[in-house]
Design an enzyme around this catalytic site. Structure first.
Site, short mmCIF file in Angstrom:
data_model
loop_
_atom_site.label_atom_id
_atom_site.label_comp_id
_atom_site.label_asym_id
_atom_site.label_seq_id
_atom_site.Cartn_x
_atom_site.Cartn_y
_atom_site.Cartn_z
N ARG A 9 2.47 -1.42 19.30
CA ARG A 9 2.54 -2.85 19.61
C ARG A 9 2.63 -3.01 21.13
O ARG A 9 3.37 -2.29 21.80
CB ARG A 9 3.77 -3.49 18.96
CG ARG A 9 3.75 -3.43 17.46
CD ARG A 9 4.82 -4.30 16.84
NE ARG A 9 6.16 -3.96 17.30
CZ ARG A 9 6.93 -3.00 16.78
NH1 ARG A 9 6.48 -2.26 15.80
NH2 ARG A 9 8.12 -2.78 17.25
N ARG B 64 0.98 5.89 4.81
CA ARG B 64 -0.15 6.10 5.72
C ARG B 64 -1.44 5.46 5.22
O ARG B 64 -2.51 6.03 5.33
CB ARG B 64 -0.43 7.60 5.94
CG ARG B 64 0.68 8.44 6.54
CD ARG B 64 0.96 8.13 7.98
NE ARG B 64 1.93 7.07 8.08
CZ ARG B 64 3.25 7.21 7.88
NH1 ARG B 64 3.77 8.35 7.57
NH2 ARG B 64 4.06 6.18 8.01
N GLY C 247 0.82 -1.21 0.00
CA GLY C 247 0.00 0.00 0.00
C GLY C 247 0.85 1.24 0.00
O GLY C 247 2.08 1.17 -0.02
N HIS D 236 5.37 3.27 16.03
CA HIS D 236 5.05 1.87 15.72
C HIS D 236 5.30 0.99 16.93
O HIS D 236 4.50 0.11 17.26
CB HIS D 236 5.89 1.37 14.52
CG HIS D 236 5.32 1.74 13.19
ND1 HIS D 236 5.60 1.05 12.04
CD2 HIS D 236 4.49 2.74 12.82
CE1 HIS D 236 4.97 1.61 11.02
NE2 HIS D 236 4.30 2.65 11.47
N GLY E 218 -2.24 2.40 6.39
CA GLY E 218 -2.64 1.45 7.42
C GLY E 218 -2.05 0.06 7.27
O GLY E 218 -2.56 -0.90 7.86
#
Lengths: 173, 173, 173
Positions: free
Chosen positions: B59, B17, B14, B55, B19
């Site tokens: 998590r 930003r 993708g 990021h 996703g």
């Protein structure tokens, strides 16, 4: 009456000249008029003036145009409930706020809150700008990131999401 | 045990930003922990440091992070069989090899060979960078070509390929 | 005989190194040979010469290559009816006309008229270039707009439209 079949919020995303606005107009005019067209463009150069004139001339009778380069939430809330509304487009609105050095995150949050309220049918147009090479300049990168995040937020609250490819809608949600 | 329902190798591609990472994390954590996160990012400036921290903070518990800016194949092979692995992302890994002036074709071949082995479940994230205007500078064009070829090779050996659009997965394979 | 199952006109759009040409060749060679390959590329630098040679070497026996950097309509009309034809690609053809300062709109209209005639099977390749950040220079913006409009016109008359993602076709129409 809202167009329940088509869903409350339809998000139409795509590249430059992919037919986003034309497709959004077709969808909006499937509901009874009058249709509201909320324009976020600011005619600060000839290229933009031409583009605005072209879009305006394509829309015919039955449209009420509202200019909202910055206060898009105010423009949305001033319209009668259940009037079909086409918002064109989010990336220009975002550009205007960035040029005005406003708090982008706060503005985007206000907008996606406003769009998640149960009114409509709404047809919201935005550009996908994140599928090229990473831009050289930091402002363009910041814009690309902000646009991507805004598109995610709007897609998350949308009932339908369409990606335009060469004038054709590809159903994403 | 591998997640056979989801397939052995899922490739998530993708734009910026869109996703990709968030969606890959959702998919990976559908398998039992511990999950391995192989990070290819190198924190050579503040913008990148911020992104990595963001990021990492998203998590939660259950993740083991492995840094592999260059030796991604080694990192993959050092992990126990059938551990869920998220690789984020191939385009940064490719950038690191290009900056180091390594033999890109040989590295990409080694990587797609490693990814075609019957282990997993693996969730591999990459950027699509070829849908804008041809870049002015030759290095960017070379990167764009190499990234496109690498993405094709990985997609060819993947069981599932998802294209992220505004945070939503579009099934390609 | 035309390949009725596959449709008369198949439009294959995608980014750089997304596998457009290779996929178009697979589709074209499903019909009986000889196949015509109409090349619009002009070898004005080494990078382009390399690319052309690579494409040529991948195609094997059974192909007739026609060079048509500008007169694509003439090249199409000179071919026998119902010969499978691969046109690669529209964006290079558009570039050639822009560099020659021809009337782009008139040329694009002539081409989409020619492509809407009932012959074929035709396989037409083009680049999607509108999904990155707005380019800095006006010529690139003008090219991007013209390419987007041309892609819309061709997609409108096509029987099948495929968007290539990492070498895989995504059906749009």
């Amino acid at each position: 009456m809202p167009d329940r079949a088509g869903g409350r919020l339809t998000f139409i995303i795509g590249g430059a000249r992919s037919g986003k606005s034309a497709h959004a107009e077709i969808l909006a005019t499937a509901s009874p008029s009058p249709w509201a067209y909320i324009a976020t463009a600011q005619a600060y150069d000839d290229e933009m003036r031409e583009r605005i004139a072209l879009h305006r001339s394509r829309r015919g009778e039955g449209w009420v145009t509202v200019d909202a380069p910055l206060d898009l939430v105010g423009a949305i809330e001033a319209l009668p409930n259940h009037q079909p509304v086409l918002i064109d487009c989010l990336t220009l609105w975002l550009t205007n706020h960035m040029l005005a050095e406003h708090d982008i995150e706060a503005e985007c949050r206000r907008l996606s809150d406003a769009l998640s309220r149960p009114r409509g049918p709404w047809f919201v147009v935005s550009n996908e700008v994140g599928l090229g090479i990473v831009p050289d300049n930091a402002l363009a990168r910041r814009f690309r990131d902000a646009a991507g995040r805004l598109n995610q937020h709007v897609a998350a609250v949308a009932d339908n999401v369409l990606m335009m490819v060469a004038g054709l809608p590809l159903k994403v949600k």
